[in-house]
Design a protein around this motif. Structure first.
Motif, PDB file in Angstrom:
ATOM      1  N   VAL A 204       2.656  23.215 127.811  1.00 32.38           N
ATOM      2  CA  VAL A 204       3.629  22.581 126.907  1.00 32.38           C
ATOM      3  C   VAL A 204       3.777  21.125 127.319  1.00 32.38           C
ATOM      4  O   VAL A 204       4.089  20.836 128.489  1.00 32.38           O
ATOM      5  CB  VAL A 204       4.987  23.296 127.001  1.00 32.38           C
ATOM      6  N   GLY A 205       3.518  20.202 126.434  1.00 35.24           N
ATOM      7  CA  GLY A 205       3.649  18.776 126.761  1.00 35.24           C
ATOM      8  C   GLY A 205       2.809  18.431 127.974  1.00 35.24           C
ATOM      9  O   GLY A 205       1.641  18.816 128.077  1.00 35.24           O
ATOM     10  N   SER A 206       3.435  17.738 128.931  1.00 37.49           N
ATOM     11  CA  SER A 206       2.702  17.302 130.143  1.00 37.49           C
ATOM     12  C   SER A 206       2.813  18.347 131.252  1.00 37.49           C
ATOM     13  O   SER A 206       2.430  18.086 132.398  1.00 37.49           O
ATOM     14  CB  SER A 206       3.313  15.980 130.616  1.00 37.49           C
ATOM     15  N   GLY A 207       3.325  19.537 130.911  1.00 34.69           N
ATOM     16  CA  GLY A 207       3.495  20.586 131.928  1.00 34.69           C
ATOM     17  C   GLY A 207       2.187  21.141 132.451  1.00 34.69           C
ATOM     18  O   GLY A 207       1.128  20.896 131.855  1.00 34.69           O
ATOM     19  N   ALA A 208       2.301  21.906 133.510  1.00 37.23           N
ATOM     20  CA  ALA A 208       1.101  22.488 134.136  1.00 37.23           C
ATOM     21  C   ALA A 208       0.485  23.554 133.225  1.00 37.23           C
ATOM     22  O   ALA A 208       1.211  24.259 132.506  1.00 37.23           O
ATOM     23  CB  ALA A 208       1.496  23.126 135.458  1.00 37.23           C
ATOM     24  N   TYR A 235       8.232  26.721 124.949  1.00 35.96           N
ATOM     25  CA  TYR A 235       7.988  25.503 124.166  1.00 35.96           C
ATOM     26  C   TYR A 235       9.296  24.930 123.619  1.00 35.96           C
ATOM     27  O   TYR A 235       9.608  23.755 123.843  1.00 35.96           O
ATOM     28  CB  TYR A 235       7.017  25.791 123.010  1.00 35.96           C
ATOM     29  N   TYR A 236      10.077  25.760 122.936  1.00 34.18           N
ATOM     30  CA  TYR A 236      11.272  25.230 122.259  1.00 34.18           C
ATOM     31  C   TYR A 236      12.414  24.908 123.225  1.00 34.18           C
ATOM     32  O   TYR A 236      13.371  24.211 122.874  1.00 34.18           O
ATOM     33  CB  TYR A 236      11.720  26.165 121.134  1.00 34.18           C
ATOM     34  N   ARG A 237      12.275  25.350 124.484  1.00 33.69           N
ATOM     35  CA  ARG A 237      13.262  24.955 125.509  1.00 33.69           C
ATOM     36  C   ARG A 237      13.203  23.437 125.712  1.00 33.69           C
ATOM     37  O   ARG A 237      14.152  22.805 126.120  1.00 33.69           O
ATOM     38  CB  ARG A 237      12.972  25.687 126.825  1.00 33.69           C
ATOM     39  N   GLN A 238      12.069  22.860 125.351  1.00 28.72           N
ATOM     40  CA  GLN A 238      11.876  21.406 125.519  1.00 28.72           C
ATOM     41  C   GLN A 238      12.322  20.630 124.279  1.00 28.72           C
ATOM     42  O   GLN A 238      12.096  19.424 124.197  1.00 28.72           O
ATOM     43  CB  GLN A 238      10.390  21.094 125.755  1.00 28.72           C
ATOM     44  N   VAL A 239      12.890  21.325 123.286  1.00 30.00           N
ATOM     45  CA  VAL A 239      13.242  20.662 122.021  1.00 30.00           C
ATOM     46  C   VAL A 239      14.760  20.670 121.858  1.00 30.00           C
ATOM     47  O   VAL A 239      15.375  21.747 121.736  1.00 30.00           O
ATOM     48  CB  VAL A 239      12.572  21.374 120.831  1.00 30.00           C
ATOM     49  N   GLN A 240      15.349  19.483 121.839  1.00 35.58           N
ATOM     50  CA  GLN A 240      16.813  19.343 121.680  1.00 35.58           C
ATOM     51  C   GLN A 240      17.268  20.035 120.398  1.00 35.58           C
ATOM     52  O   GLN A 240      16.709  19.758 119.323  1.00 35.58           O
ATOM     53  CB  GLN A 240      17.177  17.847 121.559  1.00 35.58           C
ATOM     54  N   THR A 261       3.734  18.139 122.746  1.00 34.72           N
ATOM     55  CA  THR A 261       2.455  18.674 122.260  1.00 34.72           C
ATOM     56  C   THR A 261       2.321  20.102 122.784  1.00 34.72           C
ATOM     57  O   THR A 261       3.092  20.552 123.639  1.00 34.72           O
ATOM     58  CB  THR A 261       1.274  17.840 122.807  1.00 34.72           C
ATOM     59  N   PHE A 262       1.304  20.840 122.269  1.00 36.74           N
ATOM     60  CA  PHE A 262       1.002  22.180 122.777  1.00 36.74           C
ATOM     61  C   PHE A 262      -0.503  22.247 122.996  1.00 36.74           C
ATOM     62  O   PHE A 262      -1.285  21.924 122.092  1.00 36.74           O
ATOM     63  CB  PHE A 262       1.433  23.269 121.793  1.00 36.74           C
ATOM     64  N   THR A 263      -0.912  22.628 124.193  1.00 38.10           N
ATOM     65  CA  THR A 263      -2.335  22.696 124.538  1.00 38.10           C
ATOM     66  C   THR A 263      -2.750  24.146 124.728  1.00 38.10           C
ATOM     67  O   THR A 263      -2.031  24.910 125.377  1.00 38.10           O
ATOM     68  CB  THR A 263      -2.587  21.907 125.838  1.00 38.10           C
ATOM     69  N   PHE A 264      -3.902  24.542 124.134  1.00 40.65           N
ATOM     70  CA  PHE A 264      -4.435  25.882 124.400  1.00 40.65           C
ATOM     71  C   PHE A 264      -5.825  25.768 125.020  1.00 40.65           C
ATOM     72  O   PHE A 264      -6.528  24.761 124.827  1.00 40.65           O
ATOM     73  CB  PHE A 264      -4.452  26.746 123.115  1.00 40.65           C
ATOM     74  N   GLY A 265      -6.185  26.798 125.781  1.00 38.79           N
ATOM     75  CA  GLY A 265      -7.481  26.797 126.459  1.00 38.79           C
ATOM     76  C   GLY A 265      -8.451  27.748 125.771  1.00 38.79           C
ATOM     77  O   GLY A 265      -8.060  28.825 125.310  1.00 38.79           O
TER      78      GLY A 265
END
Ligand SMILES: O=C(NC1CCCCC1)N[C@H]1[C@H](O)[C@@H](N2CCCCC2)[C@@H]2OC[C@H]1O2
Length: 330
Positions: A204-208, A235-240, A261-265
């Protein structure tokens, strides 16, 4: 043989994409939704009751000199959103982007549900899932891809869906101008008939990056991205101001909120979905509340990598044995 055709968003939030196809002799042009999540090719037709047709183009088998009734055969399909259709079956010449299949099973609708009637720019679907899912009875029919495969230069089709823009579907070849770097492939489990594969994890975003095998289906016919609740809440924990609304049936948030952003592998490769793709739509034209493009899959019984995810990549659906799916950045 090869084919190449446009994937055109049918509205301003990319709820679905349509592709021009021709059916019959002389050719009748319809705009169909190419759907890797199902395996029926069905169209609005001259047999569809007029009160269920609202602006769609229709296929008239009687106006085609090459149409043949597949007598005694019927079909009936229900989609995950509750929409559905049913009808009878013809075979006829069918082309997408210059690629022709003679004697393609074309399922003519005798009835469509209201959500299809309401989508006036969608004239039907081309199922590009595995033919095992086809609903025609007593004998199931082959998809356009399965019929075309023996004549294709390469046993593939590719999806290059775009955010708020026209993309493309190619058949029989991989256009190296449409992606950058390498294509990362992963194995597909073709039973029961979806393009089922795993993600290798997410961030999620710049997270690990959280390594985790997440099984789901790559489905061009589904608008949004549906993942396990634990991922979606993270993810939505990061959205005000985000909340999971019973009323709206999913995560909503103030349209002014900043989304990560959202990144998938896919195996070792990483694909980042821009925040704009996840700020999907206002819940009504004048509202300041927005509905998320990432939603929970709990209750669906399956994770769905829909258009919100697929439009962040160039995707190769490979009909090789075993089947594979490939992702590249673009
Ligand atoms: O039902 C799903 N997917 C489900 C969504 C909810 C979660 C489970 C999967 N896909 C369908 C989609 O909604 C339809 N719709 C038509 C009108 C324009 C928008 C698209 C279209 O017809 C079949 C397929 O595509």
């Amino acid at each position: 043989d090869t084919g190449s055709a446009a994937a055109i968003p049918i509205n301003e939030v990319d709820i679905a994409y349509v592709t021009p196809v021709t059916i019959g002799t002389p050719p009748q042009t319809l705009m169909l939704d190419l759907d890797t999540g199902s395996s029926d090719l069905w169209v609005f037709s001259s047999l569809t009751p007029s009160n269920q047709v609202r602006g769609q183009e229709i296929y008239s088998p009687t106006k085609s000199s090459t149409s043949k009734l597949l007598s005694g055969h019927t079909w009936s399909i229900r989609y995950g959103d509750g929409s559905g259709s049913r009808g009878t079956v013809y075979t006829d010449n069918f082309t997408i982007g210059g690629l022709e299949v003679k004697s393609q099973a074309v399922q003519a609708a005798l009835e469509v549900s209201s959500s299809f009637t309401q989508e006036q720019s969608l004239d039907g679907l081309v199922g590009l899932g595995f033919s095992a899912l086809n609903t025609v009875r007593p004998s199931s029919q082959l998809t356009f891809f399965d019929n075309a495969r023996p004549n294709l230069d390469e046993e593939v089709f590719t999806a290059d869906l775009k955010y708020h823009a026209t993309g493309s579907y190619d058949f029989g070849f991989i256009d190296s101008k449409k992606y950058a770097g390498n294509i990362t492939y992963t194995t597909v489990q073709q039973s029961p008939g979806y393009w089922t594969h795993s993600l290798s994890g997410y961030s999620v975003g710049s997270g690990a990056f959280q390594a985790s095998q997440i099984s789901g289906i790559s489905d061009t016919g589904t608008t949004l991205l549906y993942l396990p609740t634990a991922i979606v809440t993270a993810y939505y924990r990061q959205v005000q101001g985000a909340q999971n609304s019973q009323y709206y049936g999913g995560y909503v948030f103030p349209c002014s909120s900043t989304l990560p952003t959202f990144t998938f592998g896919i195996e070792g490769a990483r694909f980042t979905i821009p925040a704009s793709y996840i700020n999907y739509t206002r819940i009504s034209p004048t509202s300041t509340t927005c509905y998320g493009g990432l939603q929970s899959s709990s209750g669906l019984g399956i994770n769905i990598f829909g258009d919100v995810a697929l439009k962040a990549a160039f995707v190769v659906f490979s009909g090789t044995n075993p089947p594979r799916i490939g992702f590249a950045i673009k």
